[in-house]
Design a protein around this motif. Structure first.
Motif, PDB file in Angstrom:
ATOM      1  N   PRO A   2       0.834  -1.208   0.000  1.00 52.77           N
ATOM      2  CA  PRO A   2       0.000   0.000   0.000  1.00 52.77           C
ATOM      3  C   PRO A   2       0.869   1.260   0.000  1.00 52.77           C
ATOM      4  N   VAL A   3       0.580   2.172  -0.913  1.00 48.07           N
ATOM      5  CA  VAL A   3       1.336   3.416  -1.028  1.00 48.07           C
ATOM      6  C   VAL A   3       0.471   4.618  -0.653  1.00 48.07           C
ATOM      7  N   LEU A   4      -0.809   4.527  -1.001  1.00 47.58           N
ATOM      8  CA  LEU A   4      -1.745   5.600  -0.664  1.00 47.58           C
ATOM      9  C   LEU A   4      -3.025   4.975  -0.162  1.00 47.58           C
ATOM     10  N   GLY A   5      -3.413   5.379   1.048  1.00 49.25           N
ATOM     11  CA  GLY A   5      -4.641   4.860   1.637  1.00 49.25           C
ATOM     12  C   GLY A   5      -5.861   5.550   1.075  1.00 49.25           C
ATOM     13  N   PRO A   6      -7.054   5.124   1.462  1.00 46.20           N
ATOM     14  CA  PRO A   6      -8.281   5.699   0.911  1.00 46.20           C
ATOM     15  C   PRO A   6      -8.289   7.224   1.015  1.00 46.20           C
ATOM     16  N   THR A   7      -8.420   7.885  -0.134  1.00 47.67           N
ATOM     17  CA  THR A   7      -8.304   9.336  -0.202  1.00 47.67           C
ATOM     18  C   THR A   7      -9.450   9.905  -1.025  1.00 47.67           C
ATOM     19  N   THR A   8     -10.176  10.824  -0.428  1.00 46.37           N
ATOM     20  CA  THR A   8     -11.251  11.540  -1.117  1.00 46.37           C
ATOM     21  C   THR A   8     -10.984  13.032  -0.985  1.00 46.37           C
TER      22      THR A   8
END
Length: 229
Positions: A21-27
């Motif tokens: 994982p490099v970027l977690g859930p992002t909104t």
């Protein structure tokens, strides 16, 4: 300004023992004229920046620029969203300064003579006209970065994503490149370790271990970053 939307985006890269994982859930919704992304090396901020024009595709979720899905409409998005790398050597591929800018203009100007004329006009705009026939290998670091910027801006994008464009530059060239960036009519997404530059933006995001942990005014976000380091 363009409207850039990230809807529950994650990024995972393949590794020897499975996906990493490099970027977690992002909104996010990005609409401001000048937006800074700050954070430590390896935090995920460059990955976040590269999502905006499809250099990195989301593992899950969607990235949308003015209604265009980056995964489905990548070519159209890249005409709107230009990307400038930290090291201009990643972008300067032609032998001379004018030829390098002309390469960016081949779609707009199929005729070679018209393309050179247009390239020379771009060089005049960015103060590089006297270097037109110089080898790109003879340029200083500041000149190379200005040329890389001129090349990506030549096509008239709506958004410029600049990934640490001053990191390799001395103080004078940092000031020159920064002044150019902040004078542009384009929307600017600036990945930077230079917190003074971040504070010149209208909004800042702090990325830490693959997540946006602070989002707001640059002064507040920079203060949060300093308190966490």
């Amino acid at each position: 300004m363009s409207r850039i939307e990230l809807h529950d985006v994650t990024v995972r890269f393949p590794g020897p023992e499975g996906d990493v994982p490099v970027l977690g859930p992002t909104t996010l919704t990005l609409t401001e004229q000048r937006i800074a992304l700050v954070g430590a090396n390896g935090s995920g901020k460059s990955t976040l920046a590269r999502l905006l024009n499809g250099l990195v595709e989301p593992s899950t979720g969607r990235v949308v620029v003015d209604g265009l899905d980056v995964a489905r409409d990548g070519a159209a998005v890249r005409r709107r969203v230009a990307f400038c790398f930290t090291d201009p050597a990643a972008q300067l591929v032609m032998p001379t300064v004018a030829e390098d800018v002309a390469l960016s203009l081949r779609r707009q100007h199929p005729d070679r003579r018209e393309r050179r004329t247009a390239a020379l006009a771009v060089l005049v705009r960015y103060g590089l006209a006297e270097l037109a026939d110089r080898s790109v290998h003879t340029l200083s670091g500041g000149q190379r970065q200005l040329l890389a910027l001129a090349g990506v801006l030549a096509t008239g994008p709506d958004v410029l994503v600049a990934d640490e464009p001053t990191t390799l530059l001395d103080l004078r060239n940092t000031r020159e490149v920064a002044d150019l960036l902040f004078a542009l009519p384009q929307q600017l997404v600036l990945v930077t370790h230079d917190l003074a530059l971040a504070e010149r933006c209208e909004r800042a995001l702090l990325v830490e271990t693959g997540r946006v942990v602070a989002d707001g005014s640059p002064a507040e976000v920079v203060a949060t970053y300093r308190s966490r380091t």
